[in-house]
Design a protein around this motif. Sequence first.
Motif, mmCIF file in Angstrom:
data_model
loop_
_atom_site.group_PDB
_atom_site.id
_atom_site.type_symbol
_atom_site.label_atom_id
_atom_site.label_comp_id
_atom_site.label_asym_id
_atom_site.label_seq_id
_atom_site.Cartn_x
_atom_site.Cartn_y
_atom_site.Cartn_z
ATOM 1 N N GLY A 117 -7.579 1.703 -11.574
ATOM 2 C CA GLY A 117 -7.065 0.599 -10.583
ATOM 3 C C GLY A 117 -5.901 1.114 -9.845
ATOM 4 O O GLY A 117 -4.947 1.943 -10.457
ATOM 5 N N SER B 27 0.903 -0.521 -8.691
ATOM 6 C CA SER B 27 1.687 -0.735 -7.443
ATOM 7 C C SER B 27 3.394 -0.549 -8.212
ATOM 8 O O SER B 27 3.382 -0.187 -9.370
ATOM 9 C CB SER B 27 1.858 -2.478 -7.464
ATOM 10 N N SER C 287 -3.222 5.418 -6.453
ATOM 11 C CA SER C 287 -4.523 5.229 -7.112
ATOM 12 C C SER C 287 -4.421 5.839 -8.793
ATOM 13 O O SER C 287 -3.926 7.008 -8.889
ATOM 14 C CB SER C 287 -5.305 5.752 -6.330
ATOM 15 N N ASN D 247 -1.143 -10.823 -10.300
ATOM 16 C CA ASN D 247 -1.194 -9.907 -9.300
ATOM 17 C C ASN D 247 -1.777 -8.382 -9.325
ATOM 18 O O ASN D 247 -2.225 -7.869 -8.397
ATOM 19 C CB ASN D 247 -0.088 -9.916 -8.259
ATOM 20 N N THR D 248 -1.540 -7.800 -10.530
ATOM 21 C CA THR D 248 -1.829 -6.375 -10.789
ATOM 22 C C THR D 248 -3.425 -6.379 -10.504
ATOM 23 O O THR D 248 -4.309 -7.160 -10.836
ATOM 24 C CB THR D 248 -1.385 -6.051 -12.008
ATOM 25 N N ARG D 249 -3.783 -5.138 -10.103
ATOM 26 C CA ARG D 249 -5.220 -4.526 -9.817
ATOM 27 C C ARG D 249 -5.213 -3.313 -10.678
ATOM 28 O O ARG D 249 -6.441 -2.789 -10.621
ATOM 29 C CB ARG D 249 -5.124 -4.148 -8.380
ATOM 30 N N ASN D 250 -4.456 -3.105 -11.620
ATOM 31 C CA ASN D 250 -4.820 -2.314 -12.777
ATOM 32 C C ASN D 250 -5.151 -2.645 -13.908
ATOM 33 O O ASN D 250 -4.274 -3.720 -14.545
ATOM 34 C CB ASN D 250 -3.356 -1.395 -12.819
ATOM 35 N N SER D 251 -6.102 -2.209 -14.471
ATOM 36 C CA SER D 251 -6.781 -2.936 -15.844
ATOM 37 C C SER D 251 -6.067 -2.636 -16.812
ATOM 38 O O SER D 251 -5.759 -3.508 -17.703
ATOM 39 C CB SER D 251 -8.176 -2.224 -16.123
ATOM 40 N N ARG E 41 -3.064 -5.010 -16.814
ATOM 41 C CA ARG E 41 -3.309 -6.247 -16.732
ATOM 42 C C ARG E 41 -3.684 -6.642 -18.297
ATOM 43 O O ARG E 41 -3.147 -7.546 -18.800
ATOM 44 C CB ARG E 41 -4.645 -6.523 -16.212
ATOM 45 N N ASP F 228 3.943 -2.988 -10.718
ATOM 46 C CA ASP F 228 3.228 -2.537 -12.004
ATOM 47 C C ASP F 228 4.092 -1.518 -12.841
ATOM 48 O O ASP F 228 4.402 -1.881 -14.271
ATOM 49 C CB ASP F 228 1.925 -1.842 -11.868
ATOM 50 N N ASN G 138 0.898 -0.947 -0.065
ATOM 51 C CA ASN G 138 -0.110 0.082 0.097
ATOM 52 C C ASN G 138 0.922 1.380 0.024
ATOM 53 O O ASN G 138 0.660 2.250 -0.515
ATOM 54 C CB ASN G 138 -0.868 -0.117 1.229
ATOM 55 N N THR H 157 1.966 2.032 -3.681
ATOM 56 C CA THR H 157 0.799 2.027 -4.510
ATOM 57 C C THR H 157 0.115 3.286 -4.980
ATOM 58 O O THR H 157 -0.109 3.767 -3.642
ATOM 59 C CB THR H 157 -0.085 0.935 -4.372
#
Length: 275
Positions: free
Chosen positions: A55, A58, A51, A168-172, A175, A61, A46, A49
């Motif tokens: 998404g 990190s 925002s 693991n990425t949370r970013n579209s 991804r 990323d 966190n 990372t």
Amino acid sequence: MRSINGRGLFSGTGLIITGLAVTLVALVFPIWSYADRSGTGVDTLNATTVSTRFGPLSALDREFVTKVRLAGLWELPAGRQAAERGTTKAVRTAGEHLVEGHAFLDERVRDVAAQLGLELPNQPSEQQRAWLATLSSAHGRQYDTQFANILRGAHGKVFGLVAQVRANTRNSLVRDLADDANTTVLDHITVLEATGLVDFDALARDAASASAPPLTVSPAPPGPEDSPSPPVPATPSPAPSYSLPPAATGPPQEDDRREGGPKGADGPKGASSRS
């Protein structure tokens, strides 16, 4: 009366009350025990990372986006060179695949970086420049062998990183880029192995003896100001066909966004409108 109350604890009502109390404690304890996550991996994740509207982005990323750009900076010239200098059709075909794949990925990564506000490097790394120099000094069959093994080794190392980011990425945006990178890298591995020149025993020995430290996830990708070394040609040859991909522009300024993008942006065909 005392005996009645004493037995009441073990009566049906007492057991029900006791069971409810135990259940409540079981529900509350995990909340309390995980409330303080200071010093954990989640805490570190966190902290590095940021925002975005696509998404969370990190440090890994951002490192991945940078490495996709770096791959194109040396593999595009290497592919062009192999397409011309390869002594077998398989080597020339592998070179063509590298050119096509990294031309596509380079445009994709420039677009992603522009949308995420990231700066990209415009020169290969020192190791990548050394690989290009090795290829440029080789000739004939030696060139074919060097090309197949240097490129196959490099692709094998990046393959694991692509999978890690994709999982693991949370970013579209990251991804989708990882999906494209995975397809491209696997295609390149396949055509390089199809040359029949890859030394798999050497690859296994390198993997077994590798003692490199884990990937360093920096808080931001290296930009032009973080590259102290002066620009160097990708290969000793000044031939235009060995030129680097177009320079990556920085994130668009606020005035540029209002006016539809930076003016005079230099980039691949079709990328300037999105940079």
